[in-house]
Design an enzyme around this catalytic site. Structure first.
Site, PDB file in Angstrom:
ATOM      1  N   ASP A  35       0.829  -1.208   0.000  1.00  0.00           N
ATOM      2  CA  ASP A  35       0.000   0.000   0.000  1.00  0.00           C
ATOM      3  C   ASP A  35       0.869   1.265   0.000  1.00  0.00           C
ATOM      4  O   ASP A  35       2.016   1.245   0.446  1.00  0.00           O
ATOM      5  CB  ASP A  35      -0.888  -0.032   1.260  1.00  0.00           C
ATOM      6  CG  ASP A  35      -2.147   0.791   1.084  1.00  0.00           C
ATOM      7  OD1 ASP A  35      -2.366   1.360  -0.003  1.00  0.00           O
ATOM      8  OD2 ASP A  35      -2.916   0.876   2.067  1.00  0.00           O
ATOM      9  N   GLY A  38       0.384   5.508  -4.416  1.00  0.00           N
ATOM     10  CA  GLY A  38      -0.195   6.797  -4.813  1.00  0.00           C
ATOM     11  C   GLY A  38       0.234   7.905  -3.858  1.00  0.00           C
ATOM     12  O   GLY A  38       0.615   9.007  -4.283  1.00  0.00           O
ATOM     13  N   HIS A  52       3.108   3.770  -8.751  1.00  0.00           N
ATOM     14  CA  HIS A  52       2.900   2.364  -9.115  1.00  0.00           C
ATOM     15  C   HIS A  52       4.123   1.810  -9.843  1.00  0.00           C
ATOM     16  O   HIS A  52       4.535   0.676  -9.626  1.00  0.00           O
ATOM     17  CB  HIS A  52       1.649   2.223  -9.988  1.00  0.00           C
ATOM     18  CG  HIS A  52       0.390   2.616  -9.274  1.00  0.00           C
ATOM     19  ND1 HIS A  52       0.093   2.185  -8.002  1.00  0.00           N
ATOM     20  CD2 HIS A  52      -0.642   3.418  -9.640  1.00  0.00           C
ATOM     21  CE1 HIS A  52      -1.066   2.696  -7.628  1.00  0.00           C
ATOM     22  NE2 HIS A  52      -1.536   3.458  -8.596  1.00  0.00           N
ATOM     23  N   SER A  80      -6.813  -5.436  -5.971  1.00  0.00           N
ATOM     24  CA  SER A  80      -7.970  -6.004  -5.280  1.00  0.00           C
ATOM     25  C   SER A  80      -9.230  -5.818  -6.122  1.00  0.00           C
ATOM     26  O   SER A  80      -9.255  -5.014  -7.066  1.00  0.00           O
ATOM     27  CB  SER A  80      -8.165  -5.327  -3.924  1.00  0.00           C
ATOM     28  OG  SER A  80      -8.784  -4.060  -4.095  1.00  0.00           O
ATOM     29  N   THR A  81     -10.262  -6.536  -5.757  1.00  0.00           N
ATOM     30  CA  THR A  81     -11.548  -6.389  -6.462  1.00  0.00           C
ATOM     31  C   THR A  81     -12.119  -4.979  -6.258  1.00  0.00           C
ATOM     32  O   THR A  81     -12.946  -4.535  -7.040  1.00  0.00           O
ATOM     33  CB  THR A  81     -12.559  -7.462  -5.985  1.00  0.00           C
ATOM     34  OG1 THR A  81     -12.547  -7.505  -4.560  1.00  0.00           O
ATOM     35  CG2 THR A  81     -12.204  -8.836  -6.510  1.00  0.00           C
ATOM     36  N   TRP A  84     -10.955  -1.555  -8.859  1.00  0.00           N
ATOM     37  CA  TRP A  84     -11.619  -1.145 -10.110  1.00  0.00           C
ATOM     38  C   TRP A  84     -12.294   0.214  -9.975  1.00  0.00           C
ATOM     39  O   TRP A  84     -12.591   0.863 -10.968  1.00  0.00           O
ATOM     40  CB  TRP A  84     -12.659  -2.186 -10.532  1.00  0.00           C
ATOM     41  CG  TRP A  84     -12.063  -3.508 -10.892  1.00  0.00           C
ATOM     42  CD1 TRP A  84     -12.146  -4.657 -10.153  1.00  0.00           C
ATOM     43  CD2 TRP A  84     -11.281  -3.841 -12.048  1.00  0.00           C
ATOM     44  NE1 TRP A  84     -11.465  -5.683 -10.786  1.00  0.00           N
ATOM     45  CE2 TRP A  84     -10.928  -5.204 -11.947  1.00  0.00           C
ATOM     46  CE3 TRP A  84     -10.843  -3.105 -13.163  1.00  0.00           C
ATOM     47  CZ2 TRP A  84     -10.161  -5.855 -12.921  1.00  0.00           C
ATOM     48  CZ3 TRP A  84     -10.079  -3.762 -14.124  1.00  0.00           C
ATOM     49  CH2 TRP A  84      -9.742  -5.123 -13.999  1.00  0.00           C
ATOM     50  N   ARG A  86     -11.033   2.877  -8.951  1.00  0.00           N
ATOM     51  CA  ARG A  86     -10.093   3.981  -9.217  1.00  0.00           C
ATOM     52  C   ARG A  86     -10.321   4.560 -10.611  1.00  0.00           C
ATOM     53  O   ARG A  86     -10.928   3.916 -11.464  1.00  0.00           O
ATOM     54  CB  ARG A  86      -8.656   3.462  -9.116  1.00  0.00           C
ATOM     55  CG  ARG A  86      -8.311   3.067  -7.696  1.00  0.00           C
ATOM     56  CD  ARG A  86      -6.908   2.546  -7.653  1.00  0.00           C
ATOM     57  NE  ARG A  86      -6.539   2.188  -6.301  1.00  0.00           N
ATOM     58  CZ  ARG A  86      -5.368   1.669  -5.977  1.00  0.00           C
ATOM     59  NH1 ARG A  86      -4.455   1.470  -6.910  1.00  0.00           N
ATOM     60  NH2 ARG A  86      -5.092   1.364  -4.737  1.00  0.00           N
ATOM     61  N   LEU A 146      11.616 -20.005  -4.973  1.00  0.00           N
ATOM     62  CA  LEU A 146      10.553 -19.197  -4.378  1.00  0.00           C
ATOM     63  C   LEU A 146       9.294 -19.143  -5.252  1.00  0.00           C
ATOM     64  O   LEU A 146       9.386 -18.952  -6.459  1.00  0.00           O
ATOM     65  CB  LEU A 146      11.077 -17.777  -4.139  1.00  0.00           C
ATOM     66  CG  LEU A 146      10.099 -16.773  -3.505  1.00  0.00           C
ATOM     67  CD1 LEU A 146      10.773 -16.038  -2.369  1.00  0.00           C
ATOM     68  CD2 LEU A 146       9.583 -15.782  -4.522  1.00  0.00           C
ATOM     69  N   SER A 211      -8.449  -5.415   4.681  1.00  0.00           N
ATOM     70  CA  SER A 211      -8.998  -5.097   3.364  1.00  0.00           C
ATOM     71  C   SER A 211      -9.306  -6.326   2.504  1.00  0.00           C
ATOM     72  O   SER A 211      -8.928  -6.387   1.333  1.00  0.00           O
ATOM     73  CB  SER A 211      -8.048  -4.158   2.611  1.00  0.00           C
ATOM     74  OG  SER A 211      -7.822  -2.991   3.365  1.00  0.00           O
TER      75      SER A 211
HETATM   76  C1  V0D Z   1       0.912  -1.680  -8.618  1.00  0.00           C
HETATM   77  C2  V0D Z   1       2.784  -2.119  -6.190  1.00  0.00           C
HETATM   78  C3  V0D Z   1       4.024  -6.129 -10.512  1.00  0.00           C
HETATM   79  C4  V0D Z   1       1.305  -2.380  -6.145  1.00  0.00           C
HETATM   80  C5  V0D Z   1       3.519  -2.920  -7.220  1.00  0.00           C
HETATM   81  C6  V0D Z   1      -2.071  -5.741 -12.269  1.00  0.00           C
HETATM   82  C7  V0D Z   1       0.448  -1.701  -7.194  1.00  0.00           C
HETATM   83  C8  V0D Z   1       3.237  -2.467  -8.621  1.00  0.00           C
HETATM   84  C9  V0D Z   1       2.926  -6.811 -10.994  1.00  0.00           C
HETATM   85  C10 V0D Z   1       2.897  -8.130 -11.620  1.00  0.00           C
HETATM   86  C11 V0D Z   1       1.453  -3.867  -9.693  1.00  0.00           C
HETATM   87  C12 V0D Z   1       1.754  -8.910 -11.593  1.00  0.00           C
HETATM   88  C13 V0D Z   1       1.745 -10.183 -12.168  1.00  0.00           C
HETATM   89  C14 V0D Z   1       2.875 -10.663 -12.772  1.00  0.00           C
HETATM   90  C15 V0D Z   1       4.027  -9.913 -12.810  1.00  0.00           C
HETATM   91  C16 V0D Z   1       4.036  -8.650 -12.236  1.00  0.00           C
HETATM   92  C17 V0D Z   1       1.842  -5.982 -10.722  1.00  0.00           C
HETATM   93  C18 V0D Z   1      -0.313  -5.203 -10.615  1.00  0.00           C
HETATM   94  C19 V0D Z   1       0.108  -4.065  -9.978  1.00  0.00           C
HETATM   95  C20 V0D Z   1      -1.768  -5.393 -10.883  1.00  0.00           C
HETATM   96  F1  V0D Z   1       2.891 -11.894 -13.316  1.00  0.00           F
HETATM   97  N1  V0D Z   1       3.655  -4.981  -9.979  1.00  0.00           N
HETATM   98  N2  V0D Z   1       2.327  -4.861 -10.102  1.00  0.00           N
HETATM   99  N3  V0D Z   1       0.541  -6.169 -10.985  1.00  0.00           N
HETATM  100  N4  V0D Z   1       1.878  -2.711  -9.030  1.00  0.00           N
END
Ligand code: V0D
Length: 255
Positions: A35, A38, A52, A80-81, A84, A86, A146, A211
């Site tokens: 978290d 933003g 992000h 999260s669900t 959306w 945002r 891992l 959450s």
């Molecule tokens: C945004 C902080 C990597 C949280 C990290 C689609 C919010 C960066 C992935 C990721 C997000 C997901 C699957 C995968 C490889 C990478 C990712 C989302 C958001 C949501 F196979 N960062 N990341 N996916 N953020």
């Protein structure tokens, strides 16, 4: 012997810096609610999406360090669900992160023997996001290091609801008898079925709540909250969390 260690911990004001991690008692499975991306950006006068992007880079660093420490599974709450709700451009940006992440880091993850997986609802996620994720899962499925488990479009009540629905179907079919329903069986219907419950949950950015994240799996988990925003999370923060987990184990563990 154990008591001396406890007293040392209690009396030492700089516990976090001066006591070493016990490499033999690192949690098998760590879950993280990432978290504050933003907020991190806003604080710097940047658009939320910059947070992000930065958060994505931190995922890479944390995976590497967790792997080096001997963590077996890392579950990251990526979307999260509820997310959306945002603004559409922000959601669209976030949905492109898996592809970006994998383009940049998949070769390294493969080299480090990391196995990529996901939990959450596939439906609803854009096709290009699913394509990137599926490719990563496919290309790492034989890796034995891992387990990097991304919670995408995940909600815990949805997960539990689906588990109950499936279980009910099996009872209707007669493959399971109502009398045989127990915790272990219910757990086997959860999406984390094969990786076990996390021993440690970390949530960044100062919010002290779950959450709708892994409600079933967190029943016995140590919870650790920090004010640090996810993009500022580091090796050191991870070790601080694990150290606290180990300290709690020493104070309250059996014996
Ligand atoms: C945004 C902080 C990597 C949280 C990290 C689609 C919010 C960066 C992935 C990721 C997000 C997901 C699957 C995968 C490889 C990478 C990712 C989302 C958001 C949501 F196979 N960062 N990341 N996916 N953020």
């Amino acid at each position: 012997m154990l008591n001396k260690l406890v007293n040392l911990t209690k009396s030492n004001k700089e516990t976090k810096d001066s006591i070493e991690l016990d490499r033999s008692r690192v949690p098998n499975h760590i879950a993280i609610i990432m978290d504050g991306n933003g907020r991190w950006a806003k604080k710097r006068g940047l658009p939320r999406i910059a947070g992000h992007r930065e958060g994505m880079k931190v995922v890479r660093k944390v995976v590497k360090h967790a792997n080096e420490l001997g963590v077996h599974a890392l579950t990251l709450y990526a979307f999260s669900t509820e997310n959306w709700k945002r603004p559409k451009p922000e959601v669209e940006f976030i949905m492109k992160l898996p592809e970006q992440f994998l383009l940049t880091y998949l070769p390294e993850l493969i080299k480090e023997n990391v196995q990529v997986r996901t939990i959450g609802q596939r439906e609803g996620i854009p096709a290009y996001t699913q394509k990137a994720v599926n490719e990563a899962i496919e290309r790492t499925k034989h890796n034995s290091g891992l387990v990097l488990n991304f919670a995408l479009n995940y909600g815990s009540r949805y997960e539990i609801t689906e588990a109950v629905r499936q279980l009910s179907k099996d009872v209707e079919k007669g493959t399971i008898r109502a009398e045989d329903v127990n915790e272990k069986l219910i757990g086997s219907y959860m999406m984390t079925n094969d990786i076990g419950d996390p021993e440690l949950l970390i949530r960044t950015s100062g919010e002290i709540r779950l959450s709708n994240f892994m409600l079933w799996q967190l029943a016995y988990t140590e919870l650790w909250f920090t004010d640090v925003y996810w993009p500022d999370f580091s090796k050191e923060t991870l070790e601080e969390a694990i150290l606290e987990y180990q300290r709690r184990g020493r104070r309250f563990g059996g014996v």
